[in-house]
Scaffold this active site. Sequence first.
Site, PDB file in Angstrom:
ATOM      1  N   GLY A  10       0.843  -1.205   0.000  1.00 51.33           N
ATOM      2  CA  GLY A  10       0.000   0.000   0.000  1.00 51.33           C
ATOM      3  C   GLY A  10       0.874   1.249   0.000  1.00 51.33           C
ATOM      4  O   GLY A  10       1.829   1.336   0.772  1.00 51.33           O
ATOM      5  N   ARG A  24      19.407  10.716  -4.206  1.00 50.61           N
ATOM      6  CA  ARG A  24      20.422  11.784  -4.052  1.00 50.61           C
ATOM      7  C   ARG A  24      21.544  11.380  -3.097  1.00 50.61           C
ATOM      8  O   ARG A  24      22.685  11.785  -3.281  1.00 50.61           O
ATOM      9  CB  ARG A  24      19.750  13.093  -3.632  1.00 50.61           C
ATOM     10  CG  ARG A  24      18.865  13.573  -4.779  1.00 50.61           C
ATOM     11  CD  ARG A  24      18.457  14.990  -4.711  1.00 50.61           C
ATOM     12  NE  ARG A  24      17.784  15.350  -5.953  1.00 50.61           N
ATOM     13  CZ  ARG A  24      17.018  16.414  -6.108  1.00 50.61           C
ATOM     14  NH1 ARG A  24      16.814  17.238  -5.101  1.00 50.61           N
ATOM     15  NH2 ARG A  24      16.471  16.664  -7.282  1.00 50.61           N
ATOM     16  N   ASP A 102       5.425  -4.672   6.154  1.00 55.13           N
ATOM     17  CA  ASP A 102       6.017  -5.973   6.507  1.00 55.13           C
ATOM     18  C   ASP A 102       6.009  -6.982   5.357  1.00 55.13           C
ATOM     19  O   ASP A 102       6.950  -7.762   5.201  1.00 55.13           O
ATOM     20  CB  ASP A 102       5.389  -6.541   7.781  1.00 55.13           C
ATOM     21  CG  ASP A 102       3.892  -6.751   7.662  1.00 55.13           C
ATOM     22  OD1 ASP A 102       3.282  -6.224   6.713  1.00 55.13           O
ATOM     23  OD2 ASP A 102       3.329  -7.444   8.529  1.00 55.13           O
ATOM     24  N   ASP A 126      -0.253   2.322   8.295  1.00 55.85           N
ATOM     25  CA  ASP A 126      -0.772   1.524   9.417  1.00 55.85           C
ATOM     26  C   ASP A 126       0.057   1.651  10.701  1.00 55.85           C
ATOM     27  O   ASP A 126      -0.432   1.347  11.788  1.00 55.85           O
ATOM     28  CB  ASP A 126      -0.840   0.038   9.032  1.00 55.85           C
ATOM     29  CG  ASP A 126      -1.754  -0.211   7.850  1.00 55.85           C
ATOM     30  OD1 ASP A 126      -2.585   0.665   7.549  1.00 55.85           O
ATOM     31  OD2 ASP A 126      -1.624  -1.288   7.222  1.00 55.85           O
ATOM     32  N   MET A 168      -8.679   3.125   8.482  1.00 58.89           N
ATOM     33  CA  MET A 168      -7.830   1.998   8.059  1.00 58.89           C
ATOM     34  C   MET A 168      -6.858   1.582   9.167  1.00 58.89           C
ATOM     35  O   MET A 168      -6.919   2.084  10.285  1.00 58.89           O
ATOM     36  CB  MET A 168      -7.065   2.385   6.800  1.00 58.89           C
ATOM     37  CG  MET A 168      -7.866   2.241   5.529  1.00 58.89           C
ATOM     38  SD  MET A 168      -6.804   2.536   4.101  1.00 58.89           S
ATOM     39  CE  MET A 168      -7.876   1.941   2.792  1.00 58.89           C
ATOM     40  N   GLY A 169      -5.954   0.705   8.814  1.00 58.27           N
ATOM     41  CA  GLY A 169      -4.937   0.255   9.772  1.00 58.27           C
ATOM     42  C   GLY A 169      -4.665  -1.233   9.663  1.00 58.27           C
ATOM     43  O   GLY A 169      -3.863  -1.772  10.411  1.00 58.27           O
ATOM     44  N   GLU A 221     -10.649  -0.526  11.178  1.00 60.52           N
ATOM     45  CA  GLU A 221     -11.134  -1.592  10.294  1.00 60.52           C
ATOM     46  C   GLU A 221     -10.728  -2.969  10.809  1.00 60.52           C
ATOM     47  O   GLU A 221     -11.413  -3.965  10.572  1.00 60.52           O
ATOM     48  CB  GLU A 221     -10.618  -1.394   8.862  1.00 60.52           C
ATOM     49  CG  GLU A 221      -9.112  -1.563   8.713  1.00 60.52           C
ATOM     50  CD  GLU A 221      -8.625  -1.558   7.271  1.00 60.52           C
ATOM     51  OE1 GLU A 221      -9.443  -1.665   6.349  1.00 60.52           O
ATOM     52  OE2 GLU A 221      -7.394  -1.441   7.085  1.00 60.52           O
ATOM     53  N   ILE A 258      -8.917   7.613   1.017  1.00 59.20           N
ATOM     54  CA  ILE A 258      -8.540   9.018   1.187  1.00 59.20           C
ATOM     55  C   ILE A 258      -7.370   9.110   2.186  1.00 59.20           C
ATOM     56  O   ILE A 258      -6.522  10.010   2.107  1.00 59.20           O
ATOM     57  CB  ILE A 258      -9.758   9.840   1.672  1.00 59.20           C
ATOM     58  CG1 ILE A 258      -9.463  11.328   1.624  1.00 59.20           C
ATOM     59  CG2 ILE A 258     -10.200   9.454   3.058  1.00 59.20           C
ATOM     60  CD1 ILE A 258     -10.678  12.194   1.961  1.00 59.20           C
TER      61      ILE A 258
HETATM   62  O1  F6P Z   1      -1.575  -1.264   4.470  1.00 62.91           O
HETATM   63  C1  F6P Z   1      -2.180  -0.082   4.113  1.00 62.91           C
HETATM   64  C2  F6P Z   1      -3.653  -0.280   3.887  1.00 62.91           C
HETATM   65  O2  F6P Z   1      -4.191   0.961   3.485  1.00 62.91           O
HETATM   66  C3  F6P Z   1      -4.426  -0.857   5.081  1.00 62.91           C
HETATM   67  O3  F6P Z   1      -4.717   0.105   6.057  1.00 62.91           O
HETATM   68  C4  F6P Z   1      -5.642  -1.409   4.389  1.00 62.91           C
HETATM   69  O4  F6P Z   1      -6.194  -2.468   5.135  1.00 62.91           O
HETATM   70  C5  F6P Z   1      -5.102  -1.902   3.084  1.00 62.91           C
HETATM   71  O5  F6P Z   1      -3.885  -1.214   2.860  1.00 62.91           O
HETATM   72  C6  F6P Z   1      -6.013  -1.659   1.902  1.00 62.91           C
HETATM   73  O6  F6P Z   1      -5.437  -2.241   0.802  1.00 62.91           O
HETATM   74  P1  F6P Z   1      -5.913  -2.033  -0.718  1.00 62.91           P
HETATM   75  O7  F6P Z   1      -5.251  -0.782  -1.226  1.00 62.91           O
HETATM   76  O8  F6P Z   1      -5.423  -3.223  -1.417  1.00 62.91           O
HETATM   77  O9  F6P Z   1      -7.402  -1.865  -0.694  1.00 62.91           O
END
Ligand code: F6P
Length: 328
Positions: A10, A24, A102, A126, A168-169, A221, A258
Site C-alpha cells: 500500500g 540523491r 512488513d 498503518d 484503516m490500519g 477496520e 482518502i
Molecule cells: O496497508 C495499508 C492499507 O491501506 C491498510 O490500512 C488497508 O487495510 C489496506 O492497505 C487496503 O489495501 P488495498 O489498497 O489493497 O485496498
Amino acid sequence: MRIGVLTSGGDAPGMNACVRTVVRTAIHFNLEVYGIYRGFHGLIKDEIEPLVSKSVSGIIQRGGTVLKSARSKGFMTDEGQQIAVDQLKKHEIDAVVVIGGDGSFRGARALEKHGVKVMCIPATIDNDIACTDFSIGFDTAVNTVMDAVNKIRDTASSHERIYVVEVMGHHSGYIALYSGLAGGADSILIPEVPFDLDQVCDKISSAYHRGKNHNIIIVAEGVGIKPGAAAENSSVAIGKYIEEKTGCETRITILGHIQRGGAPTVKDRLLASRLAYTAVNLLHQGKSGKMVGEVDKLVKAWDLEYALSQDQQLDMEYYHLANILASV
Ligand code: F6P
C-alpha cells in the site's frame, strides 16, 4: 556499487520524499541508482531504469509513489524470486532499498537469501512495523483522519447524531487511536482491546444525559477483519446496533483510501529523508539485511529478521487518556 530502489505494498505519503533521498544520497556516495517500478512485480517484469538527480526533482511534496506500487503474487513463488534475482544480475544491481510494510520486508528477506544486499525502510500508514516509533505515512494519514473527523463533528453536532467513523490500519488500531484522541472521539474501538458494545451504548446515553447531543465513535477496520472476528464487528453492523439500542439517529462513514493520499506532513518528509539517508549510507558501508527505524529521535538499524519477529506495541496510555477525556 549499483543499487536499486522500489516501493511496494500500500502506498504511503512520504514515499516520494524517501525515493528522492535514496537517489540523491546514492549520488552523493558515487553509487549508481536504478528505479524498479511497480515493486517486486516490476522487478520480475524488468521494469528497471536508471535514475539521476533530476528524476526526483519536484516530488518531495507529492503523495503516492512515482515508482508506482503493487502487491506481487508472482514474487511469492521460488520461480518468481529466481527471475527477480536474474533481472538484478542482468542490470548488475548489487543491492536493493525496499520501501514498504512488513509484506515488502518479507520480499526483501527472500532477495537476501538469494545473495542480494537489502536495506528496508518502513513506509505504511498503518504504523504496524516494530523497531520504529513511526512508519512513513502514518502522520499524514492521521492528520487526514483528524481533518475528516473535524468536519464530521460539524454535521454531527448540527443534526444531533451519532457518527461511526471507520478508519484503516489493517490489523492495527494505531490510526484509530491517534486520530481518536486528537479528534476528541467519544469511543475508540480497536482490535487490540476487547470492547463491549452495550457499554459503548451506555456511554452514549450518559453523554446525552450530560447534555452532549452528538457522539463520534472511531472504529479501526481491524476490529471487523481480525481473524475470527464476528460479522457484527463491522462498522456498519456496529452502527446499526448502536442506533437500535440507543434510539439515536446514527450514520456510518468509511473513510477508505482518502487516508492513503495527500501531501506528506513535515514529520513524514523529515522521517523519510532521515531513514533513506541512513539506509543508503549503510549499504555504502557494505551492510545488508537491516531495517532502519527512528526510536526516540535517533535513527537506528535493526536486523531485518529481528524487526519482522517483533510486534509494534500500541501506546495504551493514549487509550486510557482518550477514555478519561470522553467520560466526564
Ligand atoms: O496497508 C495499508 C492499507 O491501506 C491498510 O490500512 C488497508 O487495510 C489496506 O492497505 C487496503 O489495501 P488495498 O489498497 O489493497 O485496498
